[in-house]
Scaffold this motif. Structure first.
Motif, PDB file in Angstrom:
ATOM      1  N   PRO A   9       0.834  -1.207   0.000  1.00 40.43           N
ATOM      2  CA  PRO A   9       0.000   0.000   0.000  1.00 40.43           C
ATOM      3  C   PRO A   9       0.871   1.260   0.000  1.00 40.43           C
ATOM      4  O   PRO A   9       1.921   1.289   0.634  1.00 40.43           O
ATOM      5  CB  PRO A   9      -0.790  -0.119   1.295  1.00 40.43           C
ATOM      6  N   ILE A  10       0.429   2.280  -0.733  1.00 38.97           N
ATOM      7  CA  ILE A  10       1.198   3.534  -0.741  1.00 38.97           C
ATOM      8  C   ILE A  10       0.756   4.444   0.400  1.00 38.97           C
ATOM      9  O   ILE A  10       1.528   5.265   0.887  1.00 38.97           O
ATOM     10  CB  ILE A  10       1.120   4.227  -2.114  1.00 38.97           C
ATOM     11  N   ILE A  11      -0.492   4.289   0.838  1.00 41.00           N
ATOM     12  CA  ILE A  11      -0.949   5.021   2.024  1.00 41.00           C
ATOM     13  C   ILE A  11      -1.392   3.989   3.058  1.00 41.00           C
ATOM     14  O   ILE A  11      -2.172   3.096   2.756  1.00 41.00           O
ATOM     15  CB  ILE A  11      -2.134   5.954   1.712  1.00 41.00           C
ATOM     16  N   GLU A  12      -0.849   4.114   4.257  1.00 39.38           N
ATOM     17  CA  GLU A  12      -1.268   3.244   5.358  1.00 39.38           C
ATOM     18  C   GLU A  12      -1.695   4.115   6.515  1.00 39.38           C
ATOM     19  O   GLU A  12      -0.937   4.971   6.960  1.00 39.38           O
ATOM     20  CB  GLU A  12      -0.093   2.407   5.867  1.00 39.38           C
ATOM     21  N   VAL A  13      -2.893   3.883   6.994  1.00 41.46           N
ATOM     22  CA  VAL A  13      -3.378   4.589   8.178  1.00 41.46           C
ATOM     23  C   VAL A  13      -3.852   3.516   9.130  1.00 41.46           C
ATOM     24  O   VAL A  13      -4.659   2.668   8.749  1.00 41.46           O
ATOM     25  CB  VAL A  13      -4.547   5.529   7.806  1.00 41.46           C
ATOM     26  N   SER A  14      -3.305   3.519  10.349  1.00 42.13           N
ATOM     27  CA  SER A  14      -3.809   2.513  11.285  1.00 42.13           C
ATOM     28  C   SER A  14      -3.993   3.108  12.671  1.00 42.13           C
ATOM     29  O   SER A  14      -3.115   3.793  13.194  1.00 42.13           O
ATOM     30  CB  SER A  14      -2.893   1.302  11.326  1.00 42.13           C
ATOM     31  N   GLY A  28      -9.795   6.132  15.850  1.00 36.17           N
ATOM     32  CA  GLY A  28      -9.368   4.782  15.484  1.00 36.17           C
ATOM     33  C   GLY A  28      -9.616   4.412  14.034  1.00 36.17           C
ATOM     34  O   GLY A  28     -10.106   3.335  13.742  1.00 36.17           O
ATOM     35  N   VAL A  29      -9.259   5.308  13.121  1.00 33.24           N
ATOM     36  CA  VAL A  29      -9.478   5.036  11.699  1.00 33.24           C
ATOM     37  C   VAL A  29      -8.286   4.267  11.116  1.00 33.24           C
ATOM     38  O   VAL A  29      -7.136   4.633  11.350  1.00 33.24           O
ATOM     39  CB  VAL A  29      -9.696   6.368  10.935  1.00 33.24           C
ATOM     40  N   SER A  30      -8.558   3.195  10.380  1.00 34.96           N
ATOM     41  CA  SER A  30      -7.513   2.419   9.710  1.00 34.96           C
ATOM     42  C   SER A  30      -7.947   2.115   8.282  1.00 34.96           C
ATOM     43  O   SER A  30      -9.085   1.731   8.051  1.00 34.96           O
ATOM     44  CB  SER A  30      -7.277   1.085  10.423  1.00 34.96           C
ATOM     45  N   PHE A  31      -7.035   2.318   7.346  1.00 34.25           N
ATOM     46  CA  PHE A  31      -7.281   1.869   5.975  1.00 34.25           C
ATOM     47  C   PHE A  31      -5.961   1.863   5.237  1.00 34.25           C
ATOM     48  O   PHE A  31      -4.979   2.453   5.691  1.00 34.25           O
ATOM     49  CB  PHE A  31      -8.323   2.742   5.261  1.00 34.25           C
ATOM     50  N   GLY A  46     -18.577  17.055   9.200  1.00 31.81           N
ATOM     51  CA  GLY A  46     -18.103  16.926  10.579  1.00 31.81           C
ATOM     52  C   GLY A  46     -17.798  15.499  10.984  1.00 31.81           C
ATOM     53  O   GLY A  46     -17.628  15.205  12.159  1.00 31.81           O
ATOM     54  N   ALA A  47     -17.701  14.577  10.008  1.00 25.31           N
ATOM     55  CA  ALA A  47     -17.456  13.172  10.351  1.00 25.31           C
ATOM     56  C   ALA A  47     -15.988  12.897  10.634  1.00 25.31           C
ATOM     57  O   ALA A  47     -15.648  11.857  11.171  1.00 25.31           O
ATOM     58  CB  ALA A  47     -17.942  12.270   9.222  1.00 25.31           C
ATOM     59  N   GLY A  48     -15.103  13.846  10.269  1.00 25.49           N
ATOM     60  CA  GLY A  48     -13.670  13.624  10.481  1.00 25.49           C
ATOM     61  C   GLY A  48     -12.917  13.305   9.200  1.00 25.49           C
ATOM     62  O   GLY A  48     -11.752  12.922   9.251  1.00 25.49           O
ATOM     63  N   LYS A  49     -13.567  13.493   8.048  1.00 24.28           N
ATOM     64  CA  LYS A  49     -12.920  13.186   6.764  1.00 24.28           C
ATOM     65  C   LYS A  49     -11.698  14.061   6.547  1.00 24.28           C
ATOM     66  O   LYS A  49     -10.603  13.579   6.253  1.00 24.28           O
ATOM     67  CB  LYS A  49     -13.877  13.453   5.579  1.00 24.28           C
ATOM     68  N   THR A  50     -11.910  15.373   6.682  1.00 23.91           N
ATOM     69  CA  THR A  50     -10.826  16.312   6.388  1.00 23.91           C
ATOM     70  C   THR A  50      -9.671  16.140   7.367  1.00 23.91           C
ATOM     71  O   THR A  50      -8.504  16.132   6.968  1.00 23.91           O
ATOM     72  CB  THR A  50     -11.374  17.750   6.393  1.00 23.91           C
ATOM     73  N   THR A  51      -9.994  15.962   8.646  1.00 23.46           N
ATOM     74  CA  THR A  51      -8.928  15.766   9.634  1.00 23.46           C
ATOM     75  C   THR A  51      -8.108  14.532   9.279  1.00 23.46           C
ATOM     76  O   THR A  51      -6.876  14.540   9.376  1.00 23.46           O
ATOM     77  CB  THR A  51      -9.539  15.626  11.042  1.00 23.46           C
ATOM     78  N   THR A  52      -8.787  13.461   8.840  1.00 24.42           N
ATOM     79  CA  THR A  52      -8.069  12.244   8.462  1.00 24.42           C
ATOM     80  C   THR A  52      -7.066  12.535   7.339  1.00 24.42           C
ATOM     81  O   THR A  52      -5.892  12.176   7.438  1.00 24.42           O
ATOM     82  CB  THR A  52      -9.073  11.157   8.009  1.00 24.42           C
ATOM     83  N   VAL A  53      -7.526  13.201   6.277  1.00 21.24           N
ATOM     84  CA  VAL A  53      -6.584  13.430   5.177  1.00 21.24           C
ATOM     85  C   VAL A  53      -5.537  14.477   5.549  1.00 21.24           C
ATOM     86  O   VAL A  53      -4.419  14.439   5.039  1.00 21.24           O
ATOM     87  CB  VAL A  53      -7.268  13.807   3.832  1.00 21.24           C
ATOM     88  N   SER A  64      -2.686   9.655  18.208  1.00 20.66           N
ATOM     89  CA  SER A  64      -2.111   8.312  18.244  1.00 20.66           C
ATOM     90  C   SER A  64      -2.413   7.643  16.918  1.00 20.66           C
ATOM     91  O   SER A  64      -3.199   8.145  16.119  1.00 20.66           O
ATOM     92  CB  SER A  64      -2.688   7.504  19.406  1.00 20.66           C
ATOM     93  N   GLY A  65      -1.759   6.506  16.712  1.00 24.04           N
ATOM     94  CA  GLY A  65      -1.929   5.803  15.445  1.00 24.04           C
ATOM     95  C   GLY A  65      -0.748   6.074  14.544  1.00 24.04           C
ATOM     96  O   GLY A  65       0.164   6.836  14.890  1.00 24.04           O
ATOM     97  N   ARG A  66      -0.789   5.427  13.375  1.00 19.61           N
ATOM     98  CA  ARG A  66       0.368   5.465  12.498  1.00 19.61           C
ATOM     99  C   ARG A  66      -0.112   5.832  11.103  1.00 19.61           C
ATOM    100  O   ARG A  66      -1.098   5.300  10.601  1.00 19.61           O
ATOM    101  CB  ARG A  66       0.959   4.062  12.502  1.00 19.61           C
ATOM    102  N   VAL A  67       0.597   6.777  10.486  1.00 15.04           N
ATOM    103  CA  VAL A  67       0.268   7.169   9.120  1.00 15.04           C
ATOM    104  C   VAL A  67       1.544   7.065   8.303  1.00 15.04           C
ATOM    105  O   VAL A  67       2.602   7.537   8.733  1.00 15.04           O
ATOM    106  CB  VAL A  67      -0.266   8.623   9.058  1.00 15.04           C
ATOM    107  N   ARG A  68       1.484   6.426   7.144  1.00 14.91           N
ATOM    108  CA  ARG A  68       2.650   6.326   6.269  1.00 14.91           C
ATOM    109  C   ARG A  68       2.231   6.609   4.838  1.00 14.91           C
ATOM    110  O   ARG A  68       1.192   6.149   4.387  1.00 14.91           O
ATOM    111  CB  ARG A  68       3.260   4.923   6.327  1.00 14.91           C
ATOM    112  N   VAL A  69       3.049   7.393   4.153  1.00 15.26           N
ATOM    113  CA  VAL A  69       2.852   7.625   2.723  1.00 15.26           C
ATOM    114  C   VAL A  69       4.126   7.153   2.042  1.00 15.26           C
ATOM    115  O   VAL A  69       5.205   7.688   2.330  1.00 15.26           O
ATOM    116  CB  VAL A  69       2.596   9.117   2.428  1.00 15.26           C
TER     117      VAL A  69
END
Lengths: 322, 268
Positions: A9-14, A28-31, A46-53, A64-69
């Motif tokens: 995967p080129i983007i990992e969010v866990s 606790g978003v992971s994909f 207001g669901a948290g879409k923009t904050t996630t990206v 917390s959590g891990r983000v990798r590009v």
């Protein structure tokens, strides 16, 4: 849809979590997004879409959590991530008096291997506005300029937040085609939207985010299949039918009667059962319509449980499709 | 930084190239901001032309061109040349620059830049450099017109004069940076800028040169960044090296204000 996640995967969010003060916005978003995929993030306001990206873009530091590009941390390796990730932000402007040409030249000068901005500007219909100042552009032109700026660095990943907001239907369709071309060139697209048609048309997979959590993650077809009532059929019977008898058929969600026009929601199985019943009774179905559920229906089913205010929305949506 | 074993060699190898690229990016931002700065005729007028215009108007009053016993034989116009130099600085630092910086923040321009390999700090640095350059031009224009039109002698202690000008310029820009840091909105920055503008003009001696103020008031004004700078400029204009006290007061203000600005500046 072509090119699903095949390689790493080129983007990992866990386990991504982000709170502003007391309010947990992402919980606790992971994909994972495969290279060359168009991945949609869909959700109510207001669901948290923009904050996630924004965490993927390195604009925000996750709690917390891990983000990798491409294996890099967008915060710690910000310089390297910005080289390979292009962004179109939801709310940002440019200097009021900068011209389109100056903006494109300036932004392309930041990258090691920029794209030639001229064909990009042409593809986005900006060629005759190159000399225009940012403040004089229409909303759609500003939006197209931001899409051009997201692509001008020849990125491996583009993050597009509310891509077609402010575009007229023609520009919107053109933009969708452009995104498909960009992907055909191997670029991964992370698309934030609340526009169902856009998600259905473009995305290989969609994460539905609601209240900071992933409510579902599937292909558009898969999500539609999860709608409580994927099909709506309606007809005017040549002889009266007992609603109770219809309701007893397999998979039926609801049976309604609108001035002699019967409307049944259910599954594929329901449609077959209704037709079999009609044939057995020798009743013909006038003005027969069978409409598959749309992503709208699936979306509302997935997000309505905890948002009762949307109930009305769902009813209008299904009434409109039927 | 995570996993130093894997990142260190790569980072070390990429370092000189990165630095070069960052310099190129900064120069590109600077060039672009310079073009945009030239498109702001109002700001350019108030910074570049207005101090000279004001000095010329005052110089046209005959009494101001007569030597004054109370000023040690100097003319009022002689005292107004340093004041006009300071006026350009205050306008640039307090009236113009905070508005630009808060606009860049409020409109998401800094944020947009932080998603590219360029840094938002480059935009801030470019603005500071451009305002400093405009201040320098403004000061040169005042000195040249003062010399040519009113035979105001050029600073007799040029090194001290340049030092005082540099410190005063830094002080005015530091006040502006602090305003931009502390004000959350464009409107607030403009309001605070205007409120701060008038006392700063007073302390710089725009209404009455600091030397002509009563003793107590003068001592108070000399504790302000531009009041001290004004006295330092006067000393250097007259041929003395500026007093270390005056230079020191301005320098302390610069350090304090810049630390405050850096501490509280919000990128979004």
């Amino acid at each position: 849809m072509p090119s699903q996640a095949s390689s790493a995967p080129i983007i990992e969010v866990s386990g991504l979590t982000k709170a502003y003060g007391e309010r947990t916005v992402v919980d606790g978003v992971s994909f994972e997004v495969g290279e060359g995929e168009i991945f949609g993030i869909l959700g109510p306001n207001g669901a948290g879409k923009t904050t996630t990206v924004e965490c993927v873009e390195g604009l925000r530091v996750p709690d917390s959590g891990r983000v990798r590009v491409a294996g890099l941390d967008p915060v710690a390796d910000h310089d390297r991530v910005t080289e390979l990730l292009g962004s179109q932000l939801q709310e940002s402007e440019l200097q009021a008096k900068i011209t389109v040409r100056e903006a494109l030249e300036l932004y392309s000068s930041f990258y090691r291997t920029p794209a030639d901005w001229r064909p990009l500007a042409e593809r986005l219909g900006l060629t005759d506005r190159l000399g225009a100042r940012f403040a004089k552009l229409s909303g759609g032109q500003k939006q197209r300029l931001f899409i051009a700026l997201a692509l001008v660095g020849n990125p491996r990943v583009v993050v597009l937040d509310e891509l077609t907001t402010g575009l007229d239907p023609r520009a919107r369709r053109d933009t969708w085609e452009l995104i498909e071309e960009v992907r055909a060139g191997g670029v991964t697209v992370l698309l934030v939207t609340h526009f169902m048609e856009e998600a259905q048309r473009l995305c290989d997979r969609i994460a539905v985010i609601d209240k900071g959590r992933i409510a579902a993650l599937d292909s558009p077809e898969g999500l539609i299949g999860r709608a409580a009532n994927p099909s709506v059929m309606s007809f005017v019977p040549s002889a009266p039918l007992d609603p109770a008898e219809l309701a007893a058929l397999p998979g039926v969600g609801s049976v309604g009667d609108k001035r002699g026009r019967i409307e049944i929601t259910g599954t594929d199985e329901t449609v077959n059962a209704v037709i079999t019943l009609l044939v057995r009774r020798g009743i013909t179905a006038g003005q027969l319509h069978v409409v598959d559920a749309t992503l709208d229906d699936a979306f509302l089913d997935l997000t309505e449980e905890r948002t009762p205010a949307d109930e009305d929305g769902r009813e209008t949506a299904s009434a409109a499709t039927a | 930084m995570s996993a130093p074993t894997t990142t260190t060699p790569a980072a070390a190898a990429a370092d000189p190239g990165d630095r070069r690229r960052r310099r190129t990016a900064f120069l590109a931002v600077l060039r672009s901001e310079a073009v945009l700065f030239r498109r702001e005729p109002a700001a350019l007028f108030w910074i570049l032309a207005f101090p000279t215009v004001l000095m010329v108007i005052l110089g046209l009053i005959p009494a101001f061109r007569e030597p004054d016993e109370g000023l040690g034989g100097r003319r009022v116009i002689d005292l107004y040349v340093p004041v006009a130099v300071l006026l350009g600085m205050i306008t640039a630092g307090v009236q113009v620059m905070p508005g630009v910086l808060t606009t860049y923040r409020e409109r998401g321009i800094l944020r947009r830049l932080s998603t590219t390999p360029a840094r938002p700090s480059m935009l801030i640095a470019a603005q500071v450099v451009l305002h400093a350059a405009a201040i320098a031009l403004s000061a040169l224009l005042v000195l040249a017109v003062g010399r040519i039109a009113f035979r105001v002698s050029l600073p007799a202690q040029p090194v001290g004069y340049v030092l005082a000008v540099l410190l005063a310029c830094l002080a005015a820009l530091a006040v502006g940076a602090t305003i931009a840091a502390l004000c959350r909105t464009i409107k607030m920055a403009q309001a605070v800028g205007t409120v701060v503008f008038f006392p700063m003009m007073f302390t710089a001696g725009v209404w009455a040169p600091v030397e002509t103020l009563p003793e107590t008031l003068r001592r108070i004004v000399e504790c302000t960044p531009l009041g001290a700078a004004s006295q330092a400029l006067n000393d250097a204009a007259g041929g003395d090296f500026p007093g270390l006290l005056h230079l020191g007061v301005t320098a302390v203000w610069v350090v304090v204000l810049l630390s405050a600005a850096a501490r509280w500046f919000r990128w979004e």
